[in-house]
Design a protein around this motif. Structure first.
Motif, PDB file in Angstrom:
ATOM      1  N   ILE A  73       0.807  -1.210   0.000  1.00 11.69           N
ATOM      2  CA  ILE A  73       0.000   0.000   0.000  1.00 11.69           C
ATOM      3  C   ILE A  73       0.847   1.270   0.000  1.00 11.69           C
ATOM      4  N   PRO A  74       1.932   1.391   0.816  1.00 12.52           N
ATOM      5  CA  PRO A  74       2.735   2.621   0.750  1.00 12.52           C
ATOM      6  C   PRO A  74       3.285   2.883  -0.642  1.00 12.52           C
ATOM      7  N   ALA A  75       3.759   1.831  -1.319  1.00 12.08           N
ATOM      8  CA  ALA A  75       4.291   2.000  -2.672  1.00 12.08           C
ATOM      9  C   ALA A  75       3.183   2.404  -3.637  1.00 12.08           C
ATOM     10  N   ALA A  76       1.998   1.820  -3.478  1.00 10.20           N
ATOM     11  CA  ALA A  76       0.886   2.155  -4.363  1.00 10.20           C
ATOM     12  C   ALA A  76       0.478   3.616  -4.203  1.00 10.20           C
ATOM     13  N   LEU A  77       0.455   4.106  -2.964  1.00  8.60           N
ATOM     14  CA  LEU A  77       0.121   5.510  -2.737  1.00  8.60           C
ATOM     15  C   LEU A  77       1.175   6.423  -3.359  1.00  8.60           C
ATOM     16  N   THR A  78       2.436   5.993  -3.294  1.00  7.57           N
ATOM     17  CA  THR A  78       3.501   6.786  -3.909  1.00  7.57           C
ATOM     18  C   THR A  78       3.335   6.844  -5.416  1.00  7.57           C
ATOM     19  N   THR A  79       2.992   5.711  -6.043  1.00 12.31           N
ATOM     20  CA  THR A  79       2.779   5.723  -7.497  1.00 12.31           C
ATOM     21  C   THR A  79       1.625   6.646  -7.868  1.00 12.31           C
ATOM     22  N   ALA A  80       0.592   6.693  -7.029  1.00 14.00           N
ATOM     23  CA  ALA A  80      -0.532   7.587  -7.305  1.00 14.00           C
ATOM     24  C   ALA A  80      -0.076   9.043  -7.271  1.00 14.00           C
ATOM     25  N   GLN A  81       0.750   9.388  -6.280  1.00 13.83           N
ATOM     26  CA  GLN A  81       1.279  10.748  -6.206  1.00 13.83           C
ATOM     27  C   GLN A  81       2.099  11.089  -7.449  1.00 13.83           C
ATOM     28  N   ILE A  82       2.967  10.156  -7.848  1.00 12.98           N
ATOM     29  CA  ILE A  82       3.875  10.420  -8.959  1.00 12.98           C
ATOM     30  C   ILE A  82       3.111  10.583 -10.268  1.00 12.98           C
ATOM     31  N   THR A  83       2.209   9.660 -10.557  1.00 12.50           N
ATOM     32  CA  THR A  83       1.478   9.741 -11.825  1.00 12.50           C
ATOM     33  C   THR A  83       0.596  10.983 -11.874  1.00 12.50           C
ATOM     34  N   THR A  84       0.060  11.390 -10.723  1.00 13.57           N
ATOM     35  CA  THR A  84      -0.726  12.626 -10.682  1.00 13.57           C
ATOM     36  C   THR A  84       0.148  13.831 -11.031  1.00 13.57           C
ATOM     37  N   GLU A  85       1.337  13.896 -10.431  1.00 12.35           N
ATOM     38  CA  GLU A  85       2.242  15.007 -10.727  1.00 12.35           C
ATOM     39  C   GLU A  85       2.717  14.973 -12.180  1.00 12.35           C
ATOM     40  N   MET A  86       2.913  13.789 -12.727  1.00 10.75           N
ATOM     41  CA  MET A  86       3.342  13.678 -14.116  1.00 10.75           C
ATOM     42  C   MET A  86       2.344  14.344 -15.055  1.00 10.75           C
ATOM     43  N   HIS A  87       1.080  14.081 -14.830  1.00  8.80           N
ATOM     44  CA  HIS A  87       0.053  14.664 -15.691  1.00  8.80           C
ATOM     45  C   HIS A  87      -0.109  16.158 -15.415  1.00  8.80           C
ATOM     46  N   ALA A  88       0.007  16.556 -14.144  1.00  5.77           N
ATOM     47  CA  ALA A  88      -0.182  17.961 -13.797  1.00  5.77           C
ATOM     48  C   ALA A  88       0.900  18.845 -14.422  1.00  5.77           C
ATOM     49  N   LEU A  89       2.100  18.308 -14.588  1.00  6.77           N
ATOM     50  CA  LEU A  89       3.226  19.091 -15.110  1.00  6.77           C
ATOM     51  C   LEU A  89       3.493  18.840 -16.588  1.00  6.77           C
ATOM     52  N   ALA A  90       2.618  18.086 -17.242  1.00 12.12           N
ATOM     53  CA  ALA A  90       2.877  17.702 -18.636  1.00 12.12           C
ATOM     54  C   ALA A  90       3.040  18.905 -19.555  1.00 12.12           C
ATOM     55  N   HIS A  91       2.399  20.030 -19.220  1.00 14.35           N
ATOM     56  CA  HIS A  91       2.505  21.221 -20.080  1.00 14.35           C
ATOM     57  C   HIS A  91       3.944  21.741 -20.165  1.00 14.35           C
ATOM     58  N   LEU A  92       4.766  21.396 -19.157  1.00 19.43           N
ATOM     59  CA  LEU A  92       6.152  21.858 -19.168  1.00 19.43           C
ATOM     60  C   LEU A  92       6.995  21.123 -20.200  1.00 19.43           C
ATOM     61  N   ALA A  93       6.473  20.004 -20.719  1.00 17.47           N
ATOM     62  CA  ALA A  93       7.234  19.247 -21.713  1.00 17.47           C
ATOM     63  C   ALA A  93       7.397  20.015 -23.013  1.00 17.47           C
ATOM     64  N   LYS A  94       6.609  21.084 -23.212  1.00 18.78           N
ATOM     65  CA  LYS A  94       6.791  21.903 -24.418  1.00 18.78           C
ATOM     66  C   LYS A  94       8.156  22.587 -24.411  1.00 18.78           C
ATOM     67  N   LYS A  95       8.750  22.731 -23.212  1.00 18.05           N
ATOM     68  CA  LYS A  95      10.090  23.301 -23.092  1.00 18.05           C
ATOM     69  C   LYS A  95      11.178  22.242 -23.239  1.00 18.05           C
ATOM     70  N   GLY A  96      10.772  20.987 -23.365  1.00 21.30           N
ATOM     71  CA  GLY A  96      11.734  19.906 -23.480  1.00 21.30           C
ATOM     72  C   GLY A  96      11.704  18.994 -22.271  1.00 21.30           C
ATOM     73  N   LEU A  97      12.302  17.831 -22.432  1.00 19.24           N
ATOM     74  CA  LEU A  97      12.262  16.827 -21.366  1.00 19.24           C
ATOM     75  C   LEU A  97      13.051  17.261 -20.141  1.00 19.24           C
ATOM     76  N   GLU A  98      14.129  18.003 -20.317  1.00 19.88           N
ATOM     77  CA  GLU A  98      14.942  18.440 -19.179  1.00 19.88           C
ATOM     78  C   GLU A  98      14.121  19.293 -18.222  1.00 19.88           C
ATOM     79  N   ALA A  99      13.393  20.274 -18.760  1.00 20.75           N
ATOM     80  CA  ALA A  99      12.585  21.154 -17.913  1.00 20.75           C
ATOM     81  C   ALA A  99      11.496  20.366 -17.195  1.00 20.75           C
ATOM     82  N   TYR A 100      10.897  19.433 -17.917  1.00 21.93           N
ATOM     83  CA  TYR A 100       9.807  18.642 -17.349  1.00 21.93           C
ATOM     84  C   TYR A 100      10.288  17.781 -16.180  1.00 21.93           C
TER      85      TYR A 100
END
Length: 464
Positions: free
Chosen positions: A236-263
């Motif tokens: 369960i702790p690992a699963a909650l961490t994956t939920a946090q990470i995938t949520t942040e990945m989608h929330a910050l996806a707009h930064l990928a327009k600057k390139g993968l480094e910025a994202y």
């Protein structure tokens, strides 16, 4: 005498129907006082976490004193519990093992009979009867009745313990199933088809829920942002961490327009703020731009991707960086590689190459490479590799989560050219690229291109 045996029969009938430990203990003590014709009866139940015995006692039929604790290796009860032996003590006042725990009740222990509640190697507690009424000590008949009582009590405790374990396991299974549903809700579908690329994933947790994760995000301009990672820990702790990470990945996806480094740099900053201490995510990122025909790659503590080109699967040589969530302020640098339509790229977690057979042998990189094969569509290659891995590993004792992803870089869907001989080369390249994407081996691609080239040439030369 009849009253005592009647109480024994009632105990045998009623104790197995009780569903509460408090009710069970209360009834055991009530029946014990009647059967043993004693001033008081006590029951000691072990607390294995603190290595103590919890004393439940009853004086007569009504008075109950609960939750007095003693070390489980002290006193007469502790001796019976540790040595698993029946004890009858006629002169308890002069026994050095006696603990004076009953002084506050006004009860002076003169004699006692004491029995462990044992089933095979397990001891569920100790039952005591104190001070027989109208006789100086407990008799042989008392001992026989007490042994019958302890057998009934032990059986009731075994039944209660088993039902408690079943109930606990059922609740845990419900919680794990709910956690799995929550985790899956944060993961994207296992197949994402875009105009210029496709990503397919296979995932199996070592437990009901796991710590591997993946992400596939469609960006403007037909670009694909892909990631596959593994968080520290399991359950369960690992699963909650994956939920946090995938949520942040989608929330910050707009930064990928600057390139993968910025994202990735921004994602690391957020995860350093949000993840619990000691949590981190080893992740490989890909950013595909079909119009620039480039693939940006960052390996943050995870395996480098593999690429299929020239009819062979080979790792892509890129630098390795720290996993995400460890150090704020960490700057991530992307490697930019040419990426042509028709190529296939693979991402995988260590549960794939380190998957173990029933004999303990690891799946390894060579088996993964062979199972991916050199021909066939990306979907066929993924299914072939996943089936090979599943058939190899010991599914009943999978030691780590496993995730495998395959990405196909697709050509444009259509080609429009002017009917001129100079455009035959573009037509040949278009056909060859689609033959490559379809998974045809080198020889068959050559035949397809030759046939199409002849057809296109005839069209250009002989049509109006």
């Amino acid at each position: 005498m009849q009253e005592r045996y009647r109480a024994l029969l009632l105990a045998a009938r009623n104790l197995f129907s009780l569903t509460s430990l408090d009710d069970l203990v209360e009834n055991i003590l009530k029946y014990s006082c009647v059967m043993m014709q004693a001033e008081a009866c006590s029951m000691f139940l072990p607390d294995r976490a603190t290595r103590e015995l919890i004393l439940h006692s009853a004086r007569g039929k009504e008075d109950a004193i609960n939750l007095f604790r003693i070390p489980w290796d002290k006193g007469i009860a502790g001796t019976a519990f540790q040595q698993r032996k029946f004890m009858r003590i006629d002169d308890a006042l002069n026994d050095p093992r006696l603990l004076r725990v009953t002084q506050n009740t006004g009860l002076v222990t003169r004699s006692m009979i004491c029995s462990p509640l044992v089933d095979k190697d397990d001891c569920f507690g100790v039952l005591q009867a104190l001070n027989p009424i109208d006789r100086p000590v407990f008799t042989r008949l008392d001992q026989d009745i007490f042994e019958g009582l302890t057998n009934i009590v032990t059986g009731a405790l075994i039944r209660f313990d088993r039902e408690l374990k079943i109930d606990r396991e059922a609740k845990l299974a419900q919680e794990m199933a709910l956690a799995m549903e929550i985790q899956k809700s944060y993961l994207p579908p296992e197949e994402l088809c875009l105009p210029r690329s496709e990503m397919r994933v296979r995932y199996r947790a070592a437990r009901t829920i796991g710590g591997d994760f993946y992400s596939s995000i469609a960006l403007p301009g037909d670009r694909l942002l892909a990631a596959l990672g593994d968080v520290s820990g399991k359950g369960i702790p690992a699963a909650l961490t994956t939920a946090q990470i995938t949520t942040e990945m989608h929330a910050l996806a707009h930064l990928a327009k600057k390139g993968l480094e910025a994202y990735v740099t921004a994602l690391n900053e957020e995860l350093c703020k949000r993840l619990a201490a000691g949590r981190f995510a080893a992740t490989t990122f890909l950013l595909y731009d079909p119009h620039g025909e480039t693939m940006e790659v960052i390996c943050a503590g995870q395996f480098e991707p593999w690429r299929w080109r020239n009819d062979a699967w080979e790792p892509v040589a890129v630098p390795h960086a720290l996993a995400l969530g460890i150090f704020p302020g960490q700057k991530y640098t992307a490697t930019v590689l040419p990426a042509l339509p028709g190529e296939k790229w693979a991402l995988f977690s260590d549960g794939i190459n380190e998957g173990r057979s029933p004999t303990g042998e690891e799946h390894g990189f060579d088996r993964l490479r062979d199972s991916l094969g050199t021909a066939g569509h990306a979907a066929d290659a993924l299914n072939r590799a996943w089936t090979s891995w599943e058939n190899f590993v010991d599914g009943d004792h999978q030691h780590d989560d496993a995730c495998l992803a395959l990405i196909l870089l697709k050509p444009e869907a259509t080609l429009e050219i002017t009917s001129a001989a100079s455009n035959c080369k573009r037509a040949r390249q278009f056909i060859e690229t689609w033959a490559l994407a379809a998974g045809y081996p080198d020889l068959e691609r050559g035949r397809i291109v030759l046939a199409a080239d002849e057809a296109v040439t005839n069209v250009i030369r002989h049509t109006y």
